[in-house]
Scaffold this motif. Structure first.
Motif, PDB file in Angstrom:
ATOM      1  N   LYS A 188       5.790 -14.548   1.579  1.00  0.00           N
ATOM      2  CA  LYS A 188       5.940 -13.738   2.782  1.00  0.00           C
ATOM      3  C   LYS A 188       4.620 -13.676   3.549  1.00  0.00           C
ATOM      4  O   LYS A 188       3.548 -13.973   3.012  1.00  0.00           O
ATOM      5  CB  LYS A 188       6.427 -12.335   2.425  1.00  0.00           C
ATOM      6  CG  LYS A 188       7.842 -12.309   1.858  1.00  0.00           C
ATOM      7  CD  LYS A 188       8.369 -10.897   1.712  1.00  0.00           C
ATOM      8  CE  LYS A 188       9.821 -10.894   1.247  1.00  0.00           C
ATOM      9  NZ  LYS A 188      10.722 -11.516   2.266  1.00  0.00           N
ATOM     10  N   VAL A 189       4.712 -13.257   4.800  1.00  0.00           N
ATOM     11  CA  VAL A 189       3.527 -13.139   5.644  1.00  0.00           C
ATOM     12  C   VAL A 189       2.827 -11.815   5.355  1.00  0.00           C
ATOM     13  O   VAL A 189       3.445 -10.747   5.364  1.00  0.00           O
ATOM     14  CB  VAL A 189       3.894 -13.227   7.135  1.00  0.00           C
ATOM     15  CG1 VAL A 189       2.664 -12.960   8.005  1.00  0.00           C
ATOM     16  CG2 VAL A 189       4.497 -14.590   7.458  1.00  0.00           C
ATOM     17  N   PHE A 190       1.545 -11.910   5.083  1.00  0.00           N
ATOM     18  CA  PHE A 190       0.693 -10.742   4.856  1.00  0.00           C
ATOM     19  C   PHE A 190       0.354 -10.175   6.233  1.00  0.00           C
ATOM     20  O   PHE A 190      -0.384 -10.786   7.004  1.00  0.00           O
ATOM     21  CB  PHE A 190      -0.559 -11.180   4.113  1.00  0.00           C
ATOM     22  CG  PHE A 190      -1.450 -10.074   3.624  1.00  0.00           C
ATOM     23  CD1 PHE A 190      -1.534  -9.781   2.269  1.00  0.00           C
ATOM     24  CD2 PHE A 190      -2.237  -9.338   4.499  1.00  0.00           C
ATOM     25  CE1 PHE A 190      -2.387  -8.787   1.791  1.00  0.00           C
ATOM     26  CE2 PHE A 190      -3.081  -8.343   4.039  1.00  0.00           C
ATOM     27  CZ  PHE A 190      -3.160  -8.064   2.684  1.00  0.00           C
ATOM     28  N   THR A 191       0.894  -9.012   6.568  1.00  0.00           N
ATOM     29  CA  THR A 191       0.732  -8.493   7.926  1.00  0.00           C
ATOM     30  C   THR A 191      -0.510  -7.632   8.094  1.00  0.00           C
ATOM     31  O   THR A 191      -1.149  -7.653   9.154  1.00  0.00           O
ATOM     32  CB  THR A 191       1.969  -7.693   8.357  1.00  0.00           C
ATOM     33  OG1 THR A 191       2.201  -6.614   7.438  1.00  0.00           O
ATOM     34  CG2 THR A 191       3.200  -8.589   8.401  1.00  0.00           C
ATOM     35  N   LYS A 192      -0.854  -6.852   7.083  1.00  0.00           N
ATOM     36  CA  LYS A 192      -2.074  -6.044   7.176  1.00  0.00           C
ATOM     37  C   LYS A 192      -2.396  -5.427   5.820  1.00  0.00           C
ATOM     38  O   LYS A 192      -1.555  -5.410   4.909  1.00  0.00           O
ATOM     39  CB  LYS A 192      -1.936  -4.934   8.218  1.00  0.00           C
ATOM     40  CG  LYS A 192      -0.960  -3.835   7.847  1.00  0.00           C
ATOM     41  CD  LYS A 192      -0.979  -2.698   8.890  1.00  0.00           C
ATOM     42  CE  LYS A 192      -0.023  -1.573   8.482  1.00  0.00           C
ATOM     43  NZ  LYS A 192      -0.066  -0.445   9.440  1.00  0.00           N
ATOM     44  N   ALA A 193      -3.617  -4.920   5.718  1.00  0.00           N
ATOM     45  CA  ALA A 193      -4.029  -4.136   4.556  1.00  0.00           C
ATOM     46  C   ALA A 193      -4.507  -2.788   5.075  1.00  0.00           C
ATOM     47  O   ALA A 193      -5.147  -2.708   6.128  1.00  0.00           O
ATOM     48  CB  ALA A 193      -5.151  -4.829   3.793  1.00  0.00           C
ATOM     49  N   SER A 194      -4.188  -1.721   4.355  1.00  0.00           N
ATOM     50  CA  SER A 194      -4.617  -0.389   4.766  1.00  0.00           C
ATOM     51  C   SER A 194      -5.060   0.390   3.538  1.00  0.00           C
ATOM     52  O   SER A 194      -4.739   0.040   2.402  1.00  0.00           O
ATOM     53  CB  SER A 194      -3.486   0.351   5.498  1.00  0.00           C
ATOM     54  OG  SER A 194      -2.375   0.556   4.633  1.00  0.00           O
ATOM     55  N   ALA A 195      -5.806   1.452   3.789  1.00  0.00           N
ATOM     56  CA  ALA A 195      -6.316   2.279   2.698  1.00  0.00           C
ATOM     57  C   ALA A 195      -6.188   3.744   3.063  1.00  0.00           C
ATOM     58  O   ALA A 195      -6.325   4.124   4.235  1.00  0.00           O
ATOM     59  CB  ALA A 195      -7.773   1.941   2.405  1.00  0.00           C
ATOM     60  N   TYR A 196      -5.931   4.544   2.038  1.00  0.00           N
ATOM     61  CA  TYR A 196      -5.938   5.998   2.193  1.00  0.00           C
ATOM     62  C   TYR A 196      -6.510   6.562   0.906  1.00  0.00           C
ATOM     63  O   TYR A 196      -5.911   6.423  -0.157  1.00  0.00           O
ATOM     64  CB  TYR A 196      -4.527   6.536   2.446  1.00  0.00           C
ATOM     65  CG  TYR A 196      -4.520   7.954   2.988  1.00  0.00           C
ATOM     66  CD1 TYR A 196      -4.070   8.220   4.278  1.00  0.00           C
ATOM     67  CD2 TYR A 196      -4.982   9.027   2.225  1.00  0.00           C
ATOM     68  CE1 TYR A 196      -4.070   9.516   4.787  1.00  0.00           C
ATOM     69  CE2 TYR A 196      -4.990  10.309   2.723  1.00  0.00           C
ATOM     70  CZ  TYR A 196      -4.536  10.555   4.000  1.00  0.00           C
ATOM     71  OH  TYR A 196      -4.540  11.837   4.491  1.00  0.00           O
ATOM     72  N   GLY A 197      -7.688   7.191   1.006  1.00  0.00           N
ATOM     73  CA  GLY A 197      -8.335   7.692  -0.202  1.00  0.00           C
ATOM     74  C   GLY A 197      -8.622   6.553  -1.156  1.00  0.00           C
ATOM     75  O   GLY A 197      -9.245   5.549  -0.789  1.00  0.00           O
ATOM     76  N   LYS A 198      -8.123   6.681  -2.372  1.00  0.00           N
ATOM     77  CA  LYS A 198      -8.343   5.651  -3.386  1.00  0.00           C
ATOM     78  C   LYS A 198      -7.131   4.732  -3.546  1.00  0.00           C
ATOM     79  O   LYS A 198      -7.025   4.008  -4.537  1.00  0.00           O
ATOM     80  CB  LYS A 198      -8.693   6.316  -4.718  1.00  0.00           C
ATOM     81  CG  LYS A 198      -9.979   7.150  -4.644  1.00  0.00           C
ATOM     82  CD  LYS A 198     -10.335   7.766  -5.977  1.00  0.00           C
ATOM     83  CE  LYS A 198     -11.612   8.603  -5.865  1.00  0.00           C
ATOM     84  NZ  LYS A 198     -12.035   9.180  -7.159  1.00  0.00           N
ATOM     85  N   HIS A 199      -6.245   4.750  -2.555  1.00  0.00           N
ATOM     86  CA  HIS A 199      -5.019   3.945  -2.602  1.00  0.00           C
ATOM     87  C   HIS A 199      -5.106   2.807  -1.595  1.00  0.00           C
ATOM     88  O   HIS A 199      -5.433   3.012  -0.432  1.00  0.00           O
ATOM     89  CB  HIS A 199      -3.801   4.815  -2.292  1.00  0.00           C
ATOM     90  CG  HIS A 199      -3.599   5.930  -3.265  1.00  0.00           C
ATOM     91  ND1 HIS A 199      -2.716   5.854  -4.323  1.00  0.00           N
ATOM     92  CD2 HIS A 199      -4.190   7.151  -3.359  1.00  0.00           C
ATOM     93  CE1 HIS A 199      -2.764   6.983  -5.014  1.00  0.00           C
ATOM     94  NE2 HIS A 199      -3.645   7.783  -4.453  1.00  0.00           N
TER      95      HIS A 199
END
Length: 266
Positions: free
Chosen positions: A42-53
């Motif tokens: 699949k196409v990797f659309t984005k990476a995001s972070a919240y705190g330690k996740h």
């Protein structure tokens, strides 16, 4: 355990490495086979972070949730001249057009839905590294609690992404006794500390390391270990305070080592 700046830095790195690419995802270790199959190709659309996740987003509304915990880490390799054999217990391998990454030892590595992401985020306090963070929500929880501020700052439901280094160093920088109840922390103190924390953690994202000592205070004994950050109090028990020379004290607070100067932090 990596603090929030490390996770945000990883999100930015993975965004650069894989965004818009149709990636190969596998689980050489075998503990993430079904999850890997769900996003493989699949196409990797984005990476995001919240705190330690950390969240990897793929087309088709597929999301991989990663929490590194105490032992998790990503390693990067060059995929242009052939893909190297996995080394060790690789939970998840992602291969793009030029780079690849191996994840080892995470606490969590799972495919989740948008609804499940919302459930994870609902359990967390504001993240100082996010532009949508609401510091007022954190202060409300702190000011209503009789738990000590040294414990509250480590509670991810109060503040997301703050770990032991930032907790100890922030309290020292603002001369706050870690044993003070949250009810005794006034709003002006919190606002100043929040502004400082946002700046410190953003420096951590940019530099890839924690920097907490002001230039004018950068003297005295060296850092507590090779390639470790210089700190005011963290892991400096018994060493003289960089400002007043009082020996730094330590104790265990809710399972984590606390460090403070009994003279400067009142």
């Amino acid at each position: 355990m990596p603090e929030g700046h490390t996770i945000h830095r990883l999100a930015r790195q993975h965004q650069r490495m894989f965004k818009g690419q149709r990636v190969a995802v596998s689980s050489p270790q075998g503990r993430f086979i079904e999850g890997a199959d769900a996003v493989n190709g699949k196409v990797f659309t984005k990476a995001s972070a919240y705190g330690k996740h950390l969240f990897h987003h793929y087309d088709g509304d597929r999301i991989v949730h990663v929490h590194l915990g105490l032992y998790g880490k990503f390693g990067v390799f060059d995929a242009t001249d052939g893909v190297p054999d996995p080394v060790g217990q690789v939970r998840m391998r992602i291969i793009g057009t030029q780079k690849g990454t191996d994840l080892r030892g995470p606490t969590a590595c799972e495919v989740v839905t948008e609804a499940e992401v919302s459930e994870i985020l609902a359990r967390l306090g504001p993240d100082p590294l996010r532009k949508d963070a609401d510091p007022g929500a954190a202060y409300t929880r702190i000011h209503k609690s009789r738990r000590v501020i040294g414990a509250l700052l480590m509670d991810q439901s109060v503040l997301a992404g703050v770990g032991n280094v930032y907790r100890n160093e922030l309290l020292y920088r603002h001369r706050i006794d870690p044993h003070r109840p949250g009810t005794k922390v006034d709003e002006a103190e919190f606002d100043d500390a929040w502004t400082d924390l946002v700046e410190l953690m953003n420096v951590g994202v940019r530099k890839g390391r924690i920097i907490t000592i002001r230039p004018e205070d950068d003297h005295g004994l060296p850092s507590y270990g090779a390639r470790r950050p210089r700190t005011y109090v963290y892991r400096r028990a018994g060493d003289p305070c960089r400002i007043c020379d009082t020996p730094i004290r330590t104790e265990v607070l809710e399972g984590r080592n606390l460090f403070w100067c009994p003279t400067c932090q009142t």
